[in-house]
Design an enzyme around this catalytic site. Structure first.
Site, short mmCIF file in Angstrom:
data_model
loop_
_atom_site.label_atom_id
_atom_site.label_comp_id
_atom_site.label_asym_id
_atom_site.label_seq_id
_atom_site.Cartn_x
_atom_site.Cartn_y
_atom_site.Cartn_z
N GLU A 79 33.44 -8.49 -21.96
CA GLU A 79 33.35 -7.92 -20.93
C GLU A 79 31.77 -7.31 -20.91
O GLU A 79 31.52 -6.71 -21.95
CB GLU A 79 34.18 -6.89 -20.49
CG GLU A 79 34.50 -6.49 -19.11
CD GLU A 79 35.44 -7.82 -18.40
OE1 GLU A 79 34.72 -8.75 -17.91
OE2 GLU A 79 36.52 -8.01 -18.62
N ALA A 138 41.07 -10.01 -6.19
CA ALA A 138 41.89 -9.24 -7.04
C ALA A 138 41.14 -9.14 -8.59
O ALA A 138 41.49 -8.58 -9.71
CB ALA A 138 43.08 -9.49 -7.21
N GLY A 139 40.14 -9.95 -8.47
CA GLY A 139 39.51 -10.15 -10.04
C GLY A 139 39.74 -11.65 -10.62
O GLY A 139 39.48 -11.91 -11.56
N LEU A 140 40.38 -12.27 -9.82
CA LEU A 140 41.11 -13.62 -10.36
C LEU A 140 40.23 -14.71 -10.00
O LEU A 140 40.48 -15.98 -10.38
CB LEU A 140 42.42 -13.88 -10.19
CG LEU A 140 43.25 -12.74 -10.70
CD1 LEU A 140 44.93 -12.92 -10.43
CD2 LEU A 140 43.37 -12.54 -12.29
N SER A 174 39.58 -16.34 -6.77
CA SER A 174 40.04 -17.18 -5.53
C SER A 174 38.79 -18.11 -5.28
O SER A 174 38.88 -19.33 -4.90
CB SER A 174 40.85 -16.54 -4.69
OG SER A 174 39.93 -15.74 -4.02
N ASP A 209 33.21 -17.96 -14.08
CA ASP A 209 34.33 -18.08 -13.23
C ASP A 209 34.58 -19.59 -12.81
O ASP A 209 35.54 -20.01 -12.97
CB ASP A 209 34.33 -17.31 -11.86
CG ASP A 209 34.14 -16.04 -12.15
OD1 ASP A 209 34.48 -15.30 -13.06
OD2 ASP A 209 33.77 -15.21 -10.95
#
Ligand code: ADP
Ligand code: MG
Length: 377
Positions: free
Chosen positions: A31, A119-121, A123, A169
């Site tokens: 991170e 949500a931090g995933l 999308s 991502d």
């Protein structure tokens, strides 16, 4: 979801198209490493965007979003940009393919998803990579390579959605493979797959639902600290620094810059340690490193917040194997590696304790490492 999409597509367009899917992603560890030339360690998850698509023989795109219950229609020229923000992701992908000399013709599409939004995933990356993969398959004989597909998604965010994101991502969403995490070297952009089959463990995210808006752009400040230390060491990024290097210049830099650099250098080593552990199937070490990352993000990098530290403490008390903030910090999710037999108690305890203190429960998101962008056979 698939049946719903098929029904909607048939009703709207009267034919059958081809089904494609792509996925959201988690990042197990690594991170605040991307802008330091370091490693990230993402994987695609079993939360997807699915789209049924068929060429329509025109120069128009007609697309319906089942989740947003909206229809959009747009042409493929730059001035045809749709107004709906969800449709701009699809338009952007078309435009970025065309800009690279690829082909896109008119098509009809219906899509839906279950990647939680915001949500931090990621999308949005799932949406981009689903369409980028599909349009490559339908109109370009898959001649655009996978890394370029990821970049098409990233450029879509930059040029059509106002989000200045990195490549992780979209990379994870395109390259994701069931049972594998990927170590992406943010400097060379080389990647390597590592097995991730934590039998007897579950991977679960707890979304705190909090987002602290901070005034003094903490993200830029962190970057500047890292750049100052790298410059003092005479290297391009902290990727090339060791703890010994850092300790040699300790008296020449501020205590704050020292702490920031200590986190970044430690994180690079932790990612490498996790790789070794995964090869051996040693999930206890993986978990230990996740806690160390949390500690570093909280104490040295100072990007955590009370709510996430609280969730991390609860995880520790419940005997969870590994837990840490996932994402940039100041809110969002923790990612947790939990033994099957401790799972129920952990979830119940986290919900109750968090609710008692903050007035709402964290949202529980179970994830399994799965395939990224693909055609559904
Ligand atoms: P995330 O962190 O989840 O990527 P973003 O704000 O970057 O959050 O992207 C979310 C946006 O992506 C939504 O506002 C919407 O425009 C689009 N999106 C994501 N999932 C869907 C979906 N299932 N249906 C329609 N649009 C979606
Ligand atoms: Mg996004």
């Amino acid at each position: 979801m698939e049946a719903k999409i098929k029904k909607e597509f048939k009703e709207r367009f009267g034919i059958e198209g081809t089904m494609y899917a792509s996925a959201g992603r988690i990042n197990l560890i690594g991170e605040h490493t991307d802008y330091n030339g370091g490693f990230v360690f993402p994987g695609a998850i079993d939360k997807v965007i699915m789209a049924e698509i068929a060429a329509n023989g025109t120069d128009k795109v007609r697309v319906y979003s089942i989740d947003i219950k909206e229809y959009a229609e747009f042409g493929l020229n730059e001035e045809d940009a749709p107004t709906q923000s969800w449709a701009r992701y699809i338009f952007g992908v078309c435009r970025e393919i065309l800009k690279r000399g690829g082909k896109v013709k008119g098509f009809d599409a219906v899509f839906a998803g279950n990647v939680p939004l915001g949500a931090g995933l990621s999308s949005s990356a799932a949406l981009e990579s689903c369409f980028a993969f599909a349009l490559n398959d339908m109109f370009n004989d898959n001649s655009i390579d996978k890394f370029e597909l990821a970049k098409i998604g990233q450029s879509t965010e930059h040029n059509y959605c106002g989000v200045n994101c990195g490549i992780m991502d979209q990379f994870a969403s395109v390259f994701g493979k069931k049972g594998n995490l990927m170590r992406l070297d943010c400097r060379s952009l080389e990647h390597e797959y590592y097995p991730f089959n934590p039998e007897g463990y579950k991977l679960v995210l707890l979304d705190s639902k909090v987002k602290h808006e901070l005034k003094d752009s903490p993200y830029n400040k962190r970057r500047q600290s890292c750049e100052r230390v790298a410059a003092r060491l005479g290297i391009e990024t902290l990727r090339d620094a060791t703890m010994e290097d850092l300790d040699k210049i300790k008296s020449d830099i501020t205590a704050e810059d020292y702490m920031r650099a200590r986190y970044v250098i430690g994180e690079k080593d932790r990612v490498l340690a996790v790789c070794d552990a995964l090869v051996k199937g040693d999930y206890e070490t993986v978990g230990k490193k996740m806690y160390e990352t949390h500690e570093g993000l909280s104490k040295d990098y100072e990007v955590s917040c009370e709510e996430l530290d609280y969730l991390n403490d609860i995880a520790k008390e419940c005997g969870v194997t590994g837990s840490r903030i996932m994402g940039g910090g100041f809110g969002g999710c923790t990612i947790n590696l939990v033994k099957d037999e401790l799972y129920d108690n952990f979830i119940a305890t986290a919900k109750a304790k968090f609710n008692e203190k903050y007035g709402h429960e964290p949202v529980v998101i179970d994830v399994v490492i799965s395939d990224g962008a693909h055609k559904c056979e």
